[in-house]
Design a protein around this motif. Structure first.
Motif, PDB file in Angstrom:
ATOM      1  N   LYS A 224       6.011  34.203  23.029  1.00  0.00           N
ATOM      2  CA  LYS A 224       4.770  34.888  23.386  1.00  0.00           C
ATOM      3  C   LYS A 224       4.416  35.859  22.263  1.00  0.00           C
ATOM      4  N   PRO A 225       3.139  36.239  22.148  1.00  0.00           N
ATOM      5  CA  PRO A 225       2.779  37.229  21.126  1.00  0.00           C
ATOM      6  C   PRO A 225       3.608  38.498  21.264  1.00  0.00           C
ATOM      7  N   LEU A 226       3.998  39.049  20.138  1.00  0.00           N
ATOM      8  CA  LEU A 226       4.864  40.226  20.107  1.00  0.00           C
ATOM      9  C   LEU A 226       4.165  41.354  19.359  1.00  0.00           C
ATOM     10  N   HIS A 227       4.119  42.522  19.983  1.00  0.00           N
ATOM     11  CA  HIS A 227       3.545  43.716  19.347  1.00  0.00           C
ATOM     12  C   HIS A 227       4.463  44.898  19.662  1.00  0.00           C
ATOM     13  N   TYR A 228       4.933  45.540  18.613  1.00  0.00           N
ATOM     14  CA  TYR A 228       5.810  46.698  18.803  1.00  0.00           C
ATOM     15  C   TYR A 228       5.613  47.658  17.641  1.00  0.00           C
ATOM     16  N   GLN A 229       5.661  48.959  17.931  1.00  0.00           N
ATOM     17  CA  GLN A 229       5.561  49.929  16.845  1.00  0.00           C
ATOM     18  C   GLN A 229       6.311  51.204  17.180  1.00  0.00           C
ATOM     19  N   ASP A 230       6.772  51.871  16.106  1.00  0.00           N
ATOM     20  CA  ASP A 230       7.321  53.217  16.259  1.00  0.00           C
ATOM     21  C   ASP A 230       6.391  54.161  15.500  1.00  0.00           C
ATOM     22  N   GLU A 231       6.881  55.279  15.028  1.00  0.00           N
ATOM     23  CA  GLU A 231       6.004  56.279  14.424  1.00  0.00           C
ATOM     24  C   GLU A 231       5.336  55.794  13.140  1.00  0.00           C
ATOM     25  N   SER A 232       6.010  54.982  12.349  1.00  0.00           N
ATOM     26  CA  SER A 232       5.445  54.613  11.049  1.00  0.00           C
ATOM     27  C   SER A 232       5.449  53.116  10.760  1.00  0.00           C
ATOM     28  N   ILE A 233       5.954  52.318  11.693  1.00  0.00           N
ATOM     29  CA  ILE A 233       6.081  50.875  11.468  1.00  0.00           C
ATOM     30  C   ILE A 233       5.474  50.120  12.653  1.00  0.00           C
ATOM     31  N   LYS A 234       4.723  49.071  12.353  1.00  0.00           N
ATOM     32  CA  LYS A 234       4.146  48.252  13.411  1.00  0.00           C
ATOM     33  C   LYS A 234       4.425  46.780  13.114  1.00  0.00           C
ATOM     34  N   LEU A 235       4.968  46.083  14.103  1.00  0.00           N
ATOM     35  CA  LEU A 235       5.277  44.663  13.988  1.00  0.00           C
ATOM     36  C   LEU A 235       4.373  43.872  14.927  1.00  0.00           C
ATOM     37  N   SER A 236       3.725  42.848  14.394  1.00  0.00           N
ATOM     38  CA  SER A 236       2.873  41.976  15.203  1.00  0.00           C
ATOM     39  C   SER A 236       3.149  40.531  14.831  1.00  0.00           C
ATOM     40  N   VAL A 237       3.378  39.697  15.851  1.00  0.00           N
ATOM     41  CA  VAL A 237       3.626  38.275  15.612  1.00  0.00           C
ATOM     42  C   VAL A 237       2.902  37.459  16.682  1.00  0.00           C
ATOM     43  N   ARG A 238       2.199  36.439  16.245  1.00  0.00           N
ATOM     44  CA  ARG A 238       1.549  35.510  17.170  1.00  0.00           C
ATOM     45  C   ARG A 238       1.790  34.097  16.664  1.00  0.00           C
ATOM     46  N   ASP A 239       2.291  33.242  17.547  1.00  0.00           N
ATOM     47  CA  ASP A 239       2.618  31.866  17.171  1.00  0.00           C
ATOM     48  C   ASP A 239       3.579  31.866  15.974  1.00  0.00           C
ATOM     49  N   THR A 240       3.139  31.397  14.811  1.00  0.00           N
ATOM     50  CA  THR A 240       4.039  31.317  13.653  1.00  0.00           C
ATOM     51  C   THR A 240       3.697  32.334  12.567  1.00  0.00           C
ATOM     52  N   THR A 241       2.716  33.201  12.816  1.00  0.00           N
ATOM     53  CA  THR A 241       2.317  34.162  11.785  1.00  0.00           C
ATOM     54  C   THR A 241       2.580  35.588  12.247  1.00  0.00           C
ATOM     55  N   GLY A 242       2.950  36.430  11.296  1.00  0.00           N
ATOM     56  CA  GLY A 242       3.244  37.813  11.643  1.00  0.00           C
ATOM     57  C   GLY A 242       2.917  38.761  10.513  1.00  0.00           C
ATOM     58  N   CYS A 243       2.915  40.035  10.847  1.00  0.00           N
ATOM     59  CA  CYS A 243       2.730  41.052   9.815  1.00  0.00           C
ATOM     60  C   CYS A 243       3.536  42.294  10.188  1.00  0.00           C
ATOM     61  N   LEU A 244       3.978  42.979   9.162  1.00  0.00           N
ATOM     62  CA  LEU A 244       4.744  44.204   9.309  1.00  0.00           C
ATOM     63  C   LEU A 244       3.991  45.283   8.540  1.00  0.00           C
TER      64      LEU A 244
END
Length: 328
Positions: A224-244
């Motif tokens: 499933k799509p993943l979105h998580y972040q802390d104070e200075s970092i954000k991780l987003s992934v959908r299907d096979t593509t992601g960004c940090l």
């Protein structure tokens, strides 16, 4: 004993080898010494199909027959996939095989347990718990037969006393739906690709005005799509593509967190961590053991290493490891 077989064409969303078995074991309790096997269900991927086989302990006294049928079925297998099987189903079957003096091939199998994969990720995935019911809610799976564990046992015990074919079909359907959940969870393996470095095509988004962003791809789509972040970092992934995404500090620096903090010391004056082999030359008053929050070095976002794919891959892997261990 009631035996049931179904099969259907299937293409796994994540590569699995032929001869892989998914296992669902339903019992009257958790202790093999005082509990009985109600049903065993397997789903095997072979020849482009999933073949489901189930065995129901019709009289309550057919545990050995169920076990023998199950062991015959898996005799040419090599991998077993379960949910919490490493702590329950496999030890339970081992004890029952000992009780009936049956050779158990499962210790020689590769054992993949979804629970062992998901448990370290539960916070970053936003799961309320690691119970299978929570996973079913997470993937929006809706059962036709919604029996709790206690209700299932009670229904089975009543069935043994007063057998009815409709109840037998309901029990088998419950077991089959549990197998269906295991099949639906196959993309869970793609989380291992994400969190343990099987990423590819890393590149920096130089046009991001708000920080430093690395884009990457995975070999296979996540569950499933993943979105998580802390104070200075954000991780987003959908299907096979992601960004940090990193938010740099005032000096245009980001933190590169290292894995295995036990191998590092933090130097407060320099605000960075160094490997213990180097820290051996630093006076005690200028160092302290690093933890996941202090095990880092600072690098500028235009550092030459960040133009190299291998370095970007390592930064992603190390940063995701940090997020896993510090997620709240």
């Amino acid at each position: 004993m009631i035996e049931k077989t179904n099969e259907f064409t299937y293409t796994p969303p994540y590569p699995i080898k032929e001869g892989t078995y998914f296992l669902c074991l339903d019992t009257t309790g958790f202790q093999a010494e005082v509990s009985a096997i109600m049903m065993i269900g397997t789903a095997c991927w072979t020849g482009g199909k999933i073949i489901i086989k189930q065995w129901l302990n019709h009289t309550g006294f057919e545990q050995q027959m169920l076990l023998e049928a199950f062991l015959r079925e898996i005799q040419n297998g090599h991998t077993i996939i379960t949910y919490y099987g490493g702590r329950f189903a496999l030890p339970f079957i081992e004890k029952k095989c000992q009780e009936y003096h049956l050779a158990n091939p499962l210790p020689a199998f590769v054992s993949d347990d979804y629970y062992e994969i998901i448990h370290p990720l539960r916070k970053i995935l936003g799961l309320s718990s690691c119970r299978q019911a929570a996973l079913e809610n997470y993937i929006d799976y809706r059962r036709i037969i919604g029996l709790s564990g206690k209700k299932l046992v009670k229904t089975y015990q009543n069935y043994v006393k007063h057998p009815e074919s409709s109840v037998a079909q309901s029990l088998l359907l419950h077991n089959q739906e549990s197998l269906d959940v295991l099949l639906n969870l196959i993309p869970v393996f793609s989380y291992n690709d994400l969190f343990y470095g099987k990423i590819q095509n890393c590149h920096v988004d130089a046009s991001d005005p708000d920080g430093f962003t690395i884009h990457f791809e995975l070999p296979y789509a996540i569950l499933k799509p993943l979105h998580y972040q802390d104070e200075s970092i954000k991780l987003s992934v959908r299907d096979t593509t992601g960004c940090l995404h990193f938010s740099p500090d005032e000096a245009n620096q980001i933190k590169h967190y290292f894995q295995n903090p036990k191998d590092y010391y933090y130097l407060p004056v320099e605000d960075r961590a160094v490997h213990k082999s180097l820290a051996a030359f630093v006076p005690k008053e200028y160092k302290k053991k690093a933890d996941y929050h202090t095990c880092y070095e600072k690098i500028t976002i235009d550092h030459p290493s960040l133009k190299q794919p291998d370095s970007l891959n390592q930064l992603i892997t190390d940063t995701i490891s940090y997020l896993l261990h510090t997620a709240k």
